[in-house]
Every structure is written in C-alpha cells, then in structure tokens.
Design a protein around this motif. Structure first.
Motif, mmCIF file in Angstrom:
data_model
loop_
_atom_site.group_PDB
_atom_site.id
_atom_site.type_symbol
_atom_site.label_atom_id
_atom_site.label_comp_id
_atom_site.label_asym_id
_atom_site.label_seq_id
_atom_site.Cartn_x
_atom_site.Cartn_y
_atom_site.Cartn_z
ATOM 1 N N CYS A 311 0.999 -1.209 -0.060
ATOM 2 C CA CYS A 311 -0.007 -0.168 -0.203
ATOM 3 C C CYS A 311 0.943 1.174 0.140
ATOM 4 C CB CYS A 311 -1.002 0.091 1.212
ATOM 5 S SG CYS A 311 -0.285 -0.449 2.719
ATOM 6 N N ASN A 312 0.223 2.274 -0.402
ATOM 7 C CA ASN A 312 0.988 3.800 -0.212
ATOM 8 C C ASN A 312 0.931 4.356 0.807
ATOM 9 O OD1 ASN A 312 -0.543 3.756 -3.544
ATOM 10 N ND2 ASN A 312 1.673 3.798 -3.416
ATOM 11 N N ILE A 313 1.780 5.234 1.049
ATOM 12 C CA ILE A 313 1.865 6.066 2.549
ATOM 13 C C ILE A 313 1.465 7.426 2.060
ATOM 14 C CG2 ILE A 313 4.373 6.459 2.189
ATOM 15 C CD1 ILE A 313 2.938 5.216 5.440
ATOM 16 N N PHE A 314 1.017 8.134 3.281
ATOM 17 C CA PHE A 314 0.527 9.387 3.214
ATOM 18 C C PHE A 314 1.130 10.008 4.465
ATOM 19 C CE2 PHE A 314 -2.071 8.083 -0.183
ATOM 20 C CZ PHE A 314 -2.159 9.292 -1.027
ATOM 21 N N VAL A 315 1.447 11.383 4.351
ATOM 22 C CA VAL A 315 2.084 11.917 5.800
ATOM 23 C C VAL A 315 1.207 13.522 6.126
ATOM 24 C CG1 VAL A 315 4.131 12.996 6.941
ATOM 25 C CG2 VAL A 315 4.264 11.045 5.751
ATOM 26 N N VAL A 316 0.942 13.805 7.060
ATOM 27 C CA VAL A 316 -0.101 14.778 7.331
ATOM 28 C C VAL A 316 0.728 15.546 8.260
ATOM 29 C CG1 VAL A 316 -2.434 15.728 7.988
ATOM 30 C CG2 VAL A 316 -2.096 13.505 6.908
ATOM 31 N N LYS A 317 0.653 16.971 7.720
ATOM 32 C CA LYS A 317 1.128 17.871 8.749
ATOM 33 C C LYS A 317 0.207 19.225 8.586
ATOM 34 C CE LYS A 317 4.114 19.523 11.748
ATOM 35 N NZ LYS A 317 4.040 19.452 13.185
ATOM 36 N N GLY A 318 -0.499 19.418 9.550
ATOM 37 C CA GLY A 318 -1.555 20.600 9.478
ATOM 38 C C GLY A 318 -2.414 20.396 8.368
ATOM 39 N N ASN A 319 -2.618 21.467 7.227
ATOM 40 C CA ASN A 319 -3.452 20.960 6.132
ATOM 41 C C ASN A 319 -2.889 20.534 4.936
ATOM 42 O OD1 ASN A 319 -6.343 21.665 5.233
ATOM 43 N ND2 ASN A 319 -5.069 23.333 3.618
ATOM 44 N N VAL A 320 -1.560 20.341 5.231
ATOM 45 C CA VAL A 320 -0.921 19.695 3.881
ATOM 46 C C VAL A 320 -0.771 17.995 4.250
ATOM 47 C CG1 VAL A 320 1.461 19.658 2.900
ATOM 48 C CG2 VAL A 320 0.435 21.871 3.913
ATOM 49 N N ILE A 321 -1.039 17.334 2.960
ATOM 50 C CA ILE A 321 -0.838 16.001 2.803
ATOM 51 C C ILE A 321 0.269 15.875 2.032
ATOM 52 C CG2 ILE A 321 -1.898 13.675 2.538
ATOM 53 C CD1 ILE A 321 -4.687 15.228 3.292
ATOM 54 N N SER A 322 1.091 14.929 2.467
ATOM 55 C CA SER A 322 2.322 14.645 1.542
ATOM 56 C C SER A 322 2.253 13.302 1.154
ATOM 57 C CB SER A 322 3.505 15.128 2.009
ATOM 58 O OG SER A 322 3.706 16.648 2.235
ATOM 59 N N THR A 323 2.645 12.885 -0.058
ATOM 60 C CA THR A 323 3.031 11.346 -0.392
ATOM 61 C C THR A 323 4.046 11.406 -1.442
ATOM 62 O OG1 THR A 323 1.634 9.470 -1.070
ATOM 63 C CG2 THR A 323 1.308 11.441 -2.288
ATOM 64 N N PRO A 324 4.682 10.232 -1.508
ATOM 65 C CA PRO A 324 6.019 9.986 -2.412
ATOM 66 C C PRO A 324 5.403 10.025 -3.607
ATOM 67 C CG PRO A 324 6.252 8.354 -0.572
ATOM 68 C CD PRO A 324 4.889 9.025 -0.324
ATOM 69 N N ALA A 325 6.174 10.611 -4.706
ATOM 70 C CA ALA A 325 5.777 11.002 -5.942
ATOM 71 C C ALA A 325 6.011 9.831 -6.552
ATOM 72 C CB ALA A 325 6.778 12.214 -6.519
ATOM 73 N N ILE A 326 5.213 9.584 -7.741
ATOM 74 C CA ILE A 326 5.314 8.324 -8.741
ATOM 75 C C ILE A 326 6.579 8.552 -9.379
ATOM 76 C CG2 ILE A 326 4.254 6.939 -10.426
ATOM 77 C CD1 ILE A 326 3.095 6.858 -7.685
ATOM 78 N N LYS A 327 7.649 7.704 -9.513
ATOM 79 C CA LYS A 327 8.884 7.847 -10.284
ATOM 80 C C LYS A 327 9.341 6.608 -10.598
ATOM 81 C CE LYS A 327 9.361 12.445 -9.449
ATOM 82 N NZ LYS A 327 9.489 13.456 -10.373
ATOM 83 N N GLY A 328 8.451 5.650 -10.878
ATOM 84 C CA GLY A 328 8.868 4.584 -11.469
ATOM 85 C C GLY A 328 9.385 3.232 -10.546
ATOM 86 N N THR A 329 9.636 3.569 -9.257
ATOM 87 C CA THR A 329 9.828 2.545 -8.307
ATOM 88 C C THR A 329 8.521 2.482 -7.409
ATOM 89 O OG1 THR A 329 10.603 4.363 -6.601
ATOM 90 C CG2 THR A 329 12.299 3.094 -8.022
ATOM 91 N N ILE A 330 7.602 3.376 -7.352
ATOM 92 C CA ILE A 330 6.292 3.125 -6.750
ATOM 93 C C ILE A 330 5.155 2.794 -7.232
ATOM 94 C CG2 ILE A 330 4.925 4.593 -4.820
ATOM 95 C CD1 ILE A 330 7.255 6.337 -4.433
ATOM 96 N N PHE A 367 -1.155 7.748 7.353
ATOM 97 C CA PHE A 367 -1.793 6.497 6.864
ATOM 98 C C PHE A 367 -1.582 5.909 5.615
ATOM 99 C CE2 PHE A 367 -3.852 10.542 5.084
ATOM 100 C CZ PHE A 367 -4.287 10.364 3.946
ATOM 101 N N CYS A 368 -2.144 4.877 5.295
ATOM 102 C CA CYS A 368 -1.846 4.139 4.250
ATOM 103 C C CYS A 368 -3.132 4.008 3.393
ATOM 104 C CB CYS A 368 -1.465 2.601 4.556
ATOM 105 S SG CYS A 368 0.073 2.555 5.651
ATOM 106 N N THR A 369 -3.071 3.689 2.228
ATOM 107 C CA THR A 369 -4.163 3.531 1.175
ATOM 108 C C THR A 369 -3.867 2.332 0.044
ATOM 109 O OG1 THR A 369 -3.173 4.993 -0.568
ATOM 110 C CG2 THR A 369 -4.555 6.063 1.074
ATOM 111 N N GLY A 370 -4.690 1.670 -0.120
ATOM 112 C CA GLY A 370 -4.790 0.624 -1.206
ATOM 113 C C GLY A 370 -5.924 -0.031 -1.243
ATOM 114 N N THR A 371 -6.217 -0.823 -2.334
ATOM 115 C CA THR A 371 -7.564 -1.376 -2.591
ATOM 116 C C THR A 371 -7.644 -2.519 -1.583
ATOM 117 O OG1 THR A 371 -7.316 -1.584 -4.991
ATOM 118 C CG2 THR A 371 -8.821 -3.055 -4.111
ATOM 119 N N ALA A 372 -7.037 -3.089 -0.787
ATOM 120 C CA ALA A 372 -7.099 -4.206 0.111
ATOM 121 C C ALA A 372 -7.364 -3.299 1.332
ATOM 122 C CB ALA A 372 -6.153 -5.152 0.370
#
Length: 425
Positions: A311-330, A367-372
C-alpha cells in the motif's frame, strides 16, 4: 449482458478441479469444492467418488440437496435456476470475514498467443488450472495481477469502483513485461460478468466487499529466456473483510533501511507478481517482532519514503498531505489516486514529492491507502530503534474524514460526483 443468459450455456467443468480433491475420503473436504449451483434446468448427479453423508431429493423444486459437514452452511445446495440462486446471499458468517480466500462459484478465463489479441473469454467453475512446468509465469515470472472491489448497496445492486483504472494499469504493466493485454472494454466486461456470476458472494452492506483478482500470465511453455508463446487472462473473486488483523484500528510499521522493494529502472512501478515475493523476507521479520508491516525507503539515498509492502503512504502536517511522487519505483495506486482527488475536494493541499523519512518525526498523522486496506491509520512507526506514535485511539481526524468520504462513495451512500462507480443489477 444478462448474467442469466451467460450462465445458461455453462456446463459443469470438473477437469479444472484438483484430482486430490476428488479422491478425498473426507466428506467435508469433498463438499467444500462441490459446485454450489447448476444453472440449467436439469438435476445434478454427484460423481460417485464424492462421499456425501446424505442426499435428499427436494421433489417440489426439482433439485438435490446434499446435507454434509462443511464450513459453509449450505455450500452443497444445488439450484436449477441461476436467477433464484443469485438473488440469495451465500449462507456464511458474514460478521467474521477476514482477508483470505473463500472459494466462490465461477472464474473467468480467456487466452491469446504472443503478438495476437484476446478474443471473447468464458466463465468456468472456480477451481485449479493446468500449467505446463515450462510456463513463462512459472520459470521467468512473466505475470501481472490487479485488485479491485465490488460493494453491495442497500437496494441490492452492486457497485464496482473505477474498474477502467485497473484495466489501464494492467495494460501499462503488460507493455513493460512484454505481454499482450485485454482492451479496457474487455477487462471491464469480464469483471462485470464474473461479479454477476458470483453475486451471492458479495457481502451485505457494511459487512465487507467482494475482492476481485484479475491475473495476466505467460501460460505458454518456453525453455529459453523469452516471452511466452501464449497468455491467459483470468479473474477470480472472494468475499473479504479487513486486510490487517487490527481491522480499522491503527497499524504499527517499522522502517526497513537495508532491504529494498524496488530500484530505478526496474519494475517497481507496475503490478508484476515478482514485486511482492521480494518483500516477504522483510515483512515476515517485521511481523515476528510484532509489527503490522514494513515501510520501505528508496535504494539510492536510503532516506526518502517509498511505500509499504502492499500500500501507499501519506504524511499529514497541518492542512498539507504529502505522499511520495510516482517515479517508477512506486506503484501508482488507484486508491492513492482517488484519495488525492478526495483530499483536494475537501480543501487539503496535497503534495506529491520526495518525502524524507525525518518528516515522520513531527507528522500529525500518517496513513496508508490501497485496494485491500482502503485507508488504514498508522499508530506508530519505528525507525532505527526509535518509536514515533501518532494519535491516541483510532483514526486521526484527516484519515477519518477521507476514509468516510471514500467508503461512502464506494458503497453508494453519497452521490458519486466523481463518476467513479459502475452499478450492476
């Protein structure tokens, strides 16, 4: 296409079942794999080697009822009408669903040769398949899979969530793996047929979902390293509950800084089967220590977040939600993509970028996200022996808000202004 018309042409296919299942001396084992219903208006005679405890002829309905010991209360009840059977739910313990395979009624299959195009496939009874020992998928890992879900609405209709996105991702992965792939229309229609054929296995509203697993594999025999000469596209389904044993409670992750999931120029950005075998060693070690799963770093700098095992990962700080960019390894997750759109529609600022592991130290939520997993809150992350906790109990406020919007949309509880769902009746 109406499911009744499709299924009316089917014949029982015992060849796809394992011989070891046929010759089991256990009545319960035999009953587990006995076809659940027979779509044509004719009586079903069980093979002699299926040792059933008792057979009762229900003369009023013209069908046989086999009373056997089975983990499914009515697993061996055979109906002479698909429409009447499909309108009823399978009689299982819906409140106790985990994330494991529960054999259903039908699977879908179609084939094509290398350089060719897939033609119309067909539904078959769920069971084992035959592969040559020299099949490309077995010897060289030439295979892809997808994962999506179907949900039952309160009115009994069924919703699919963004199936065309899975079709597009499979086509992108197939190009990377030198494989032909079904068209988007073929993929979506095959998913629809498979779900309707297994309609009674879609959990009641709020009890879970029907997990749909499309596979694309090099099924043809090849000895030297080369693309397989034949390919099989297959779909099977299973009702599921929560992916993690914690359910919707927070999970605990450990950062892996020695083993890596993917490398630049590799196949980390496509859903090939080999990507998942590569994480088993680190995941098993983490679970043995009491963690739920592993969070991987990039293999070049060893300091940027990539993703969790599945699953993918998200990091929250205040009103900003960050997630690793899609660069071929994700993996470009479809739930990831959906959560980004939902978050922006809810007024959050979403950044897709390189996310240093140090940002976990002062994050408000993770938090994490994914179909499962859908949306899974992270309760703590351990990095180089230091444990960083998040929140107190349950979801953080941001994860809870996004989870609520997404799941209500998936289950048809709010208007689908995104046009993401496909309704089946």
């Amino acid at each position: 296409m109406q499911s009744n018309a499709v299924l009316a042409t089917l014949q029982p296919n015992y060849n796809i079942l394992s011989p070891s299942r046929f010759y089991s001396s256990s009545a319960s084992a035999a009953a587990t794999f006995l076809p659940v219903f027979y779509p044509q208006r004719t009586r079903f005679s069980a093979p002699q080697y299926l040792k059933l405890d008792k057979q009762v002829l229900a003369s009023a309905s013209g069908r046989y009822v086999h009373e056997v010991k089975s983990p499914f209360k009515n697993a061996a009840v055979l109906s002479d009408s698909y429409s009447s059977e499909a309108s009823e739910l399978a009689d299982i313990e819906w409140d106790n669903l985990g994330f494991g395979l529960l054999p259903t009624d039908y699977m879908y299959m179609m084939k094509c040769s290398q350089g060719g195009n897939f033609s119309k496939g067909e539904l078959q009874r769920f069971g084992n398949i035959e592969l040559n020992p020299s099949a490309g998928v077995l010897n060289y890992g030439q295979g892809l899979f997808e994962g999506l879900k179907a949900y039952r609405k309160e009115d009994g209709n069924i919703l699919l969530f963004r199936p065309e996105e899975n079709a597009l991702r499979m086509r992108q992965g197939a190009e990377r793996m030198c494989m032909p792939a079904p068209t988007v229309d073929q993929f979506v229609e095959a998913v629809k047929e498979t779900v309707l054929a297994n309609k009674r296995w879609v959990p009641p509203p709020g009890k879970g979902s029907l997990y749909i697993r499309p596979l694309l594999m090099g099924s043809g025999a090849v000895l030297g390293l080369a693309p397989a000469p034949e390919y099989t596209f297959l779909i099977y389904v299973s009702p599921v509950g929560n992916y993690f044993k914690e359910g919707v409670a927070p999970i605990n992750l450990i950062v892996e800084h020695e083993l890596h999931r993917a490398t630049p120029g590799g196949t980390g950005g496509v859903k090939t089967i080999g990507n998942y075998a590569a994480v088993l060693k680190a995941q098993s070690a983490a679970k043995a220590k009491g963690y739920s799963d592993v969070l991987y770093l990039d293999c070049v700098h060893k300091k940027y977040l990539e993703e969790v095992s599945s699953c993918n990962i998200f990091v929250v700080k205040g009103n900003v939600i960050s997630t690793p960019a899609i660069k071929g390894t994700i993996l470009p997750g479809i739930t990831r993509k959906s959560i980004i759109d939902v978050a922006r529609s809810q007024g959050f600022q979403v950044e897709e970028r390189f996310v240093p592991v140090d940002e976990l130290l002062d994050a408000d939520e993770v938090f994490c996200t994914g179909t499962a997993v859908v949306v899974s809150p992270v309760g703590s992350i351990t990095y180089k022996g230091k444990r960083v906790p998040y929140g107190v109990d349950g979801f953080g406020a941001v994860a809870q808000q996004l989870y609520s919007v997404l799941t209500r949309l998936q289950m048809g509880l709010i208007d689908d202004k995104m046009n993401w769902t496909v309704e089946l009746s």
